[in-house]
Design a protein around this motif. Structure first.
Motif, PDB file in Angstrom:
ATOM      1  N   GLY A 315       0.814  -1.210   0.000  1.00  0.00           N
ATOM      2  CA  GLY A 315       0.000   0.000   0.000  1.00  0.00           C
ATOM      3  C   GLY A 315       0.850   1.263   0.000  1.00  0.00           C
ATOM      4  N   TYR A 316       1.947   1.222   0.716  1.00  0.00           N
ATOM      5  CA  TYR A 316       2.875   2.354   0.803  1.00  0.00           C
ATOM      6  C   TYR A 316       3.370   2.745  -0.583  1.00  0.00           C
ATOM      7  CZ  TYR A 316       7.050   4.886   2.541  1.00  0.00           C
ATOM      8  OH  TYR A 316       8.020   5.817   2.806  1.00  0.00           O
ATOM      9  N   ALA A 317       3.852   1.769  -1.354  1.00  0.00           N
ATOM     10  CA  ALA A 317       4.366   2.066  -2.686  1.00  0.00           C
ATOM     11  C   ALA A 317       3.252   2.432  -3.656  1.00  0.00           C
ATOM     12  CB  ALA A 317       5.153   0.867  -3.218  1.00  0.00           C
ATOM     13  N   LEU A 318       2.074   1.871  -3.447  1.00  0.00           N
ATOM     14  CA  LEU A 318       0.940   2.194  -4.312  1.00  0.00           C
ATOM     15  C   LEU A 318       0.582   3.673  -4.206  1.00  0.00           C
ATOM     16  CD1 LEU A 318      -0.738   0.426  -6.220  1.00  0.00           C
ATOM     17  CD2 LEU A 318      -2.411   0.133  -4.397  1.00  0.00           C
ATOM     18  N   VAL A 319       0.761   4.240  -3.027  1.00  0.00           N
ATOM     19  CA  VAL A 319       0.515   5.669  -2.845  1.00  0.00           C
ATOM     20  C   VAL A 319       1.719   6.499  -3.292  1.00  0.00           C
ATOM     21  CG1 VAL A 319      -0.012   7.499  -1.182  1.00  0.00           C
ATOM     22  CG2 VAL A 319      -1.056   5.246  -0.926  1.00  0.00           C
ATOM     23  N   GLN A 320       2.907   6.066  -2.924  1.00  0.00           N
ATOM     24  CA  GLN A 320       4.098   6.880  -3.113  1.00  0.00           C
ATOM     25  C   GLN A 320       4.556   6.986  -4.568  1.00  0.00           C
ATOM     26  OE1 GLN A 320       4.853   8.929  -0.572  1.00  0.00           O
ATOM     27  NE2 GLN A 320       6.825   8.079   0.001  1.00  0.00           N
ATOM     28  N   THR A 321       4.549   5.862  -5.282  1.00  0.00           N
ATOM     29  CA  THR A 321       5.200   5.832  -6.586  1.00  0.00           C
ATOM     30  C   THR A 321       4.585   6.787  -7.604  1.00  0.00           C
ATOM     31  OG1 THR A 321       5.794   3.518  -6.148  1.00  0.00           O
ATOM     32  CG2 THR A 321       6.026   4.299  -8.412  1.00  0.00           C
ATOM     33  N   PRO A 322       3.252   6.916  -7.705  1.00  0.00           N
ATOM     34  CA  PRO A 322       2.703   7.829  -8.717  1.00  0.00           C
ATOM     35  C   PRO A 322       2.810   9.313  -8.374  1.00  0.00           C
ATOM     36  CG  PRO A 322       1.119   6.093  -8.108  1.00  0.00           C
ATOM     37  CD  PRO A 322       2.191   6.108  -7.068  1.00  0.00           C
ATOM     38  N   THR A 323       3.395   9.632  -7.221  1.00  0.00           N
ATOM     39  CA  THR A 323       3.434  11.033  -6.792  1.00  0.00           C
ATOM     40  C   THR A 323       4.040  11.944  -7.852  1.00  0.00           C
ATOM     41  OG1 THR A 323       3.491  10.493  -4.431  1.00  0.00           O
ATOM     42  CG2 THR A 323       4.449  12.596  -5.087  1.00  0.00           C
TER      43      THR A 323
END
Length: 440
Positions: A315-323
């Motif tokens: 979940g962390y990367a799912l939020v962070q990566t498209p920033t």
């Protein structure tokens, strides 16, 4: 995903990022041992203060650095800051007083506050295709996750051969190599800075950030990410050692599960984001963070905690990566560096809230209740993001600019009429623009 490495400039920048990250990871291990040598049993307090200094430097200095960076060639800016970081790392083994640690950490993080946003803002300029840029973001996410796994293992291997001050030598080599790689490629010149005085240029990124609904939603998502991430970083060692009665290898395994979940998401995201927009993907990641934190009190053994951290990492990367994609589409090229700096500052402000909350709540009310407190904080961020970032903001509306000359850069980039997602700038002060109502 690896196809983006065929771009020579990005390949060199990515290699610089990886090498610098490994060097930073070695410094993290060495800094803990240095704090123990100087402060003994008070090492935790020293490290906690150093972490707070890091966040204060990030929050306070990155907008100032972005305003300065717009006036300096990018190669000189990035290479010079790498040299400053190398010089600080070279001095760290020789400190003998706690205040010296704090002063050098502030200098190191001040240089990082200038380097990281400028580095991130350069990538969309050298990879204008959105699919390539998404692959680059995923590779960057993988680099951060691999660093969290590789650097501690490399440090442990080196410590069997040398004493811990030598680890700072690895950090120096990493920053010098990063500087060399950055200066071997041509980087796009920064666009002309925004008009106005020094204060206006310094605050331009934050003002634009807070005026853009998708970025207000991103700020709320940063809060959810910080709540979950702080729980992992601050309290994993307490859960494993005090709660389960296990040792340091099990702490490492738990943190590795978090990294593995993040890496899995990074591998999936380039294809996923070709099928669904950023908003539902990022909101789904935030919901995963909330659910994982709510399940935290039920993790009564190491396998359950590892499964929980695996989901949290995903979940962390799912939020962070498209920033980066959101920031890229929210400003023209000349204003992009200040926007990346605003994200850097505001996201770290969220961590500045979450870190002490996770630590102090864990000590005051116990870990099961702390899981619920951090879940509530993550849920608050998720709900705010859902409200502040309406789905309609991502609708590409057709519109014209009747008041612009035909040779205006915006019209050279886009046909007339043209369509793009919402953006707040001098050309589009409102959304939907007045012209969209006539062109629709």
């Amino acid at each position: 995903m690896l196809s983006v490495l065929s771009n020579r400039t990005w390949r060199h920048l990515f290699a610089a990022q990886v090498i610098a990250l490994v060097g930073t990871g070695l410094a993290t291990v060495a800094l803990g041992l240095l704090a123990w040598r100087i402060a003994g049993e008070n090492a935790g307090a020293v490290l906690g203060t150093a972490l707070a200094i890091k966040m204060v430097a990030y929050v306070g200095l990155s907008p100032v650095a972005a305003a300065l960076a717009a006036r300096v060639p990018r190669r000189a800016w990035l290479g010079g800051l790498d040299l400053i970081r190398a010089a600080v790392a070279l001095a760290l083994p020789f400190v003998t007083e706690v205040w010296q640690v704090y002063a050098l950490i502030f200098l190191l993080q001040a240089a990082s506050a200038g380097f990281t946003p400028a580095f991130q803002a350069t990538i969309p300029d050298i990879l204008p295709d959105e699919a390539d840029y998404t692959r680059a973001l995923s590779l960057s996410r993988l680099a951060y996750d691999l660093e969290s796994l590789v650097s501690p293992m490399l440090a442990a291997a080196l410590l069997t051969l040398v004493s811990f001050p030598a680890l700072f030598g690895g950090t120096v080599i990493g920053f010098l190599a990063s500087a060399a790689l950055v200066t071997t490629v041509r980087l796009p010149a920064p666009q002309a800075p925004a008009a106005g005085g020094a204060w206006a240029r310094t605050t331009a990124g934050i003002r634009r950030y807070l005026a853009t609904p998708r970025l207000r939603g991103l700020l709320a998502l940063n809060l959810a990410v910080a709540a979950a991430g702080a729980m992992v970083i601050v309290n994993t060692v307490v859960v494993v050692k005090a709660g389960f009665g296990l040792g340091e290898p099990q702490v490492a395994l738990s943190l590795a599960a978090f990294g593995a979940g993040s890496m899995a998401a990074a591998f999936m995201l380039p294809r996923l984001l070709e099928r669904i927009p950023d908003r539902p993907a990022m909101l789904a990641g935030a919901v995963l963070l909330v659910l994982a934190l709510l399940a935290g009190p039920m993790a009564s053994a190491l396998p359950a905690l590892m499964a929980l951290w695996l989901v949290t990492g995903f979940g962390y990367a799912l939020v962070q990566t498209p920033t980066g994609r959101l920031l890229r589409r929210s400003a023209p090229a000349e204003e992009r560096p200040t926007l990346f700096a605003a994200q850097f500052a505001l996201s770290h402000a969220c961590w500045l809230i979450a870190y002490p909350l996770a630590g102090r709540a864990g000590a005051a009310i116990g870990l099961p209740a702390t899981f619920l407190v951090m879940a509530a904080l993550a849920a608050l961020g998720t709900l705010l993001a859902w409200r502040l970032w309406p789905a309609s903001e991502e609708t590409a509306l057709p519109h014209v600019h009747a008041d612009l000359p035909p040779d205006h850069p915006h019209l050279r980039e886009h046909a007339t009429p043209h369509r793009h997602a919402a953006i707040r700038d001098a050309l589009h002060p409102d959304w939907p623009p007045e012209e969209a109502r006539h062109a629709a």
